[in-house]
Design a protein around this motif. Structure first.
Motif, PDB file in Angstrom:
ATOM      1  N   GLY A   1       0.816  -1.205   0.000  1.00 14.49           N
ATOM      2  CA  GLY A   1       0.000   0.000   0.000  1.00 14.49           C
ATOM      3  C   GLY A   1       0.850   1.255   0.000  1.00 14.49           C
ATOM      4  N   SER A   2       1.923   1.238   0.791  1.00 20.60           N
ATOM      5  CA  SER A   2       2.824   2.392   0.839  1.00 20.60           C
ATOM      6  C   SER A   2       3.501   2.614  -0.504  1.00 20.60           C
ATOM      7  N   LEU A   3       3.952   1.534  -1.136  1.00 24.56           N
ATOM      8  CA  LEU A   3       4.583   1.648  -2.453  1.00 24.56           C
ATOM      9  C   LEU A   3       3.596   2.170  -3.486  1.00 24.56           C
ATOM     10  N   ALA A   4       2.360   1.706  -3.377  1.00 30.12           N
ATOM     11  CA  ALA A   4       1.346   2.155  -4.325  1.00 30.12           C
ATOM     12  C   ALA A   4       1.052   3.637  -4.157  1.00 30.12           C
ATOM     13  N   ARG A   5       1.063   4.118  -2.903  1.00 30.83           N
ATOM     14  CA  ARG A   5       0.819   5.543  -2.670  1.00 30.83           C
ATOM     15  C   ARG A   5       1.975   6.382  -3.211  1.00 30.83           C
ATOM     16  N   LYS A   6       3.201   5.866  -3.089  1.00 27.42           N
ATOM     17  CA  LYS A   6       4.345   6.569  -3.676  1.00 27.42           C
ATOM     18  C   LYS A   6       4.209   6.628  -5.193  1.00 27.42           C
ATOM     19  N   ARG A   7       3.750   5.536  -5.762  1.00 30.37           N
ATOM     20  CA  ARG A   7       3.552   5.498  -7.210  1.00 30.37           C
ATOM     21  C   ARG A   7       2.497   6.518  -7.631  1.00 30.37           C
ATOM     22  N   ALA A   8       1.445   6.636  -6.830  1.00 27.54           N
ATOM     23  CA  ALA A   8       0.394   7.604  -7.142  1.00 27.54           C
ATOM     24  C   ALA A   8       0.941   9.021  -7.154  1.00 27.54           C
ATOM     25  N   ILE A   9       1.819   9.327  -6.194  1.00 29.32           N
ATOM     26  CA  ILE A   9       2.437  10.661  -6.141  1.00 29.32           C
ATOM     27  C   ILE A   9       3.311  10.880  -7.364  1.00 29.32           C
ATOM     28  N   ALA A  10       4.148   9.879  -7.684  1.00 34.96           N
ATOM     29  CA  ALA A  10       5.055  10.006  -8.833  1.00 34.96           C
ATOM     30  C   ALA A  10       4.274  10.220 -10.120  1.00 34.96           C
ATOM     31  N   GLU A  11       3.193   9.465 -10.293  1.00 33.88           N
ATOM     32  CA  GLU A  11       2.379   9.611 -11.505  1.00 33.88           C
ATOM     33  C   GLU A  11       1.690  10.968 -11.539  1.00 33.88           C
ATOM     34  N   SER A  12       1.302  11.470 -10.371  1.00 26.42           N
ATOM     35  CA  SER A  12       0.598  12.743 -10.298  1.00 26.42           C
ATOM     36  C   SER A  12       1.472  13.906 -10.746  1.00 26.42           C
ATOM     37  N   ILE A  13       2.802  13.795 -10.504  1.00 28.91           N
ATOM     38  CA  ILE A  13       3.704  14.884 -10.907  1.00 28.91           C
ATOM     39  C   ILE A  13       4.485  14.525 -12.160  1.00 28.91           C
ATOM     40  N   GLY A  14       4.012  13.485 -12.863  1.00 26.34           N
ATOM     41  CA  GLY A  14       4.619  13.152 -14.142  1.00 26.34           C
ATOM     42  C   GLY A  14       5.881  12.344 -14.060  1.00 26.34           C
ATOM     43  N   GLY A  15       6.160  11.780 -12.878  1.00 20.85           N
ATOM     44  CA  GLY A  15       7.352  10.953 -12.729  1.00 20.85           C
ATOM     45  C   GLY A  15       7.043   9.493 -12.941  1.00 20.85           C
ATOM     46  N   GLN A  16       8.054   8.659 -12.784  1.00 21.01           N
ATOM     47  CA  GLN A  16       7.910   7.226 -12.960  1.00 21.01           C
ATOM     48  C   GLN A  16       8.545   6.499 -11.788  1.00 21.01           C
ATOM     49  N   VAL A  17       7.888   5.443 -11.332  1.00 17.33           N
ATOM     50  CA  VAL A  17       8.470   4.599 -10.307  1.00 17.33           C
ATOM     51  C   VAL A  17       9.399   3.615 -10.993  1.00 17.33           C
ATOM     52  N   LEU A  18      10.644   3.527 -10.515  1.00 21.88           N
ATOM     53  CA  LEU A  18      11.650   2.753 -11.219  1.00 21.88           C
ATOM     54  C   LEU A  18      11.996   1.452 -10.510  1.00 21.88           C
ATOM     55  N   GLY A  19      12.551   0.518 -11.263  1.00 21.22           N
ATOM     56  CA  GLY A  19      13.137  -0.705 -10.723  1.00 21.22           C
ATOM     57  C   GLY A  19      12.190  -1.523  -9.888  1.00 21.22           C
ATOM     58  N   LYS A  20      12.672  -1.934  -8.699  1.00 17.01           N
ATOM     59  CA  LYS A  20      11.930  -2.806  -7.814  1.00 17.01           C
ATOM     60  C   LYS A  20      10.590  -2.206  -7.415  1.00 17.01           C
ATOM     61  N   ASP A  21      10.552  -0.897  -7.180  1.00 16.01           N
ATOM     62  CA  ASP A  21       9.312  -0.258  -6.762  1.00 16.01           C
ATOM     63  C   ASP A  21       8.234  -0.371  -7.830  1.00 16.01           C
ATOM     64  N   ARG A  22       8.619  -0.345  -9.109  1.00 10.63           N
ATOM     65  CA  ARG A  22       7.632  -0.436 -10.188  1.00 10.63           C
ATOM     66  C   ARG A  22       6.943  -1.786 -10.156  1.00 10.63           C
ATOM     67  N   LYS A  23       7.690  -2.858  -9.888  1.00 14.29           N
ATOM     68  CA  LYS A  23       7.124  -4.202  -9.871  1.00 14.29           C
ATOM     69  C   LYS A  23       6.221  -4.404  -8.672  1.00 14.29           C
ATOM     70  N   GLN A  24       6.621  -3.857  -7.516  1.00 18.04           N
ATOM     71  CA  GLN A  24       5.866  -4.087  -6.299  1.00 18.04           C
ATOM     72  C   GLN A  24       4.643  -3.186  -6.205  1.00 18.04           C
ATOM     73  N   ALA A  25       4.743  -1.960  -6.681  1.00 13.37           N
ATOM     74  CA  ALA A  25       3.632  -1.020  -6.576  1.00 13.37           C
ATOM     75  C   ALA A  25       2.703  -1.193  -7.770  1.00 13.37           C
ATOM     76  N   SER A  26       1.960  -2.282  -7.757  1.00 13.18           N
ATOM     77  CA  SER A  26       1.142  -2.646  -8.909  1.00 13.18           C
ATOM     78  C   SER A  26      -0.277  -2.112  -8.820  1.00 13.18           C
ATOM     79  N   VAL A  27      -0.603  -1.397  -7.729  1.00  9.81           N
ATOM     80  CA  VAL A  27      -1.946  -0.874  -7.557  1.00  9.81           C
ATOM     81  C   VAL A  27      -2.060   0.481  -8.234  1.00  9.81           C
ATOM     82  N   SER A  28      -3.155   0.730  -8.915  1.00  4.81           N
ATOM     83  CA  SER A  28      -3.319   1.981  -9.660  1.00  4.81           C
ATOM     84  C   SER A  28      -3.554   3.157  -8.722  1.00  4.81           C
ATOM     85  N   SER A  29      -3.348   4.364  -9.245  1.00  5.54           N
ATOM     86  CA  SER A  29      -3.551   5.570  -8.459  1.00  5.54           C
ATOM     87  C   SER A  29      -5.004   5.684  -8.004  1.00  5.54           C
TER      88      SER A  29
END
Length: 216
Positions: free
Chosen positions: A30-58
């Motif tokens: 859940g924490s990884l997914a929330r980080k991914r949501a923030i990154a996507e919100s500001i136009g960034g990308q979650v990289l490497g291991k975090d991308r695989k684990q944070a599979s939940v959509s914003s």
């Protein structure tokens, strides 16, 4: 019977261990997914291991849980983690820590203190590869804060102001601390609006059902 009792206790302990383990995994995802949501919100990308684990959509993240200041700081690791820490970063991190903890002073050994030291050290160095990066300061920021809170619009305004005042060009950094805090505040506000709307719809539905029951 004496043999059955230890077996039963072992089985119960194993089930309890599995339950705790499952909760830990869900919490991390859940924490990884929330980080991914923030990154996507500001136009960034979650990289490497975090991308695989944070599979939940914003969308599912914003519907399930709000984002804390600590998590927003950690999200900066995936959007600008390789950037050397400077004074504007340190000021923004300090502003975020103050709002998370409610304390006005810098906490010894905390993220703000580490950021200030890193900014001072980096200012003396000429090679970027020798400088302390944001990722080194903000990794596991949530666990380094003695207390944490959900990000609000006021928190975002305070952090943005601190970053602006300490930047030579009076600008916030793309994907930086202020951007992450602001994105988290927007997601939390959106989540609050969604929950309020859902609650209103549910209340209307319940009232309609009650009215039908009375008529019948």
């Amino acid at each position: 019977m004496s043999q059955e009792q230890p077996r039963r206790e072992e089985a119960e302990q194993e089930q309890e261990h599995e339950s705790v383990k499952h909760e830990d995994v869900v919490g991390v995802q859940g924490s990884l997914a929330r980080k991914r949501a923030i990154a996507e919100s500001i136009g960034g990308q979650v990289l490497g291991k975090d991308r695989k684990q944070a599979s939940v959509s914003s969308e599912s993240v914003s519907a399930r849980a709000n984002i804390t200041i600590g998590e927003a700081l950690e999200a900066t690791v995936v959007t600008a983690g390789n950037r050397p820490v400077d004074y504007s970063d340190a000021a923004a991190i300090q502003a975020a820590e103050v709002r998370a903890t409610g304390r006005t002073n810098i906490i010894p050994g905390g993220v703000a203190a580490a950021a200030q030291s890193a900014a001072t050290r980096n200012a003396r160095l000429t090679k970027d590869e020798e400088k302390t990066k944001l990722a080194e300061i903000l990794a596991d920021a949530s666990s380094k804060l003695p207390s944490d809170k959900l990000v609000t619009r006021k928190d975002a305004e305070g952090v943005i102001g601190a970053e602006l005042r300490n930047d030579p060009n009076l600008c916030t950094r793309p994907g930086g601390v202020a951007a992450s805090i602001a994105a988290a505040a927007r997601l939390n506000q959106s989540n609050s609006t969604t929950n309020n709307t859902s609650g209103t719809k549910n209340n209307d539905k319940n009232n309609t059902n009650l009215t039908k029951q009375k008529l019948n």
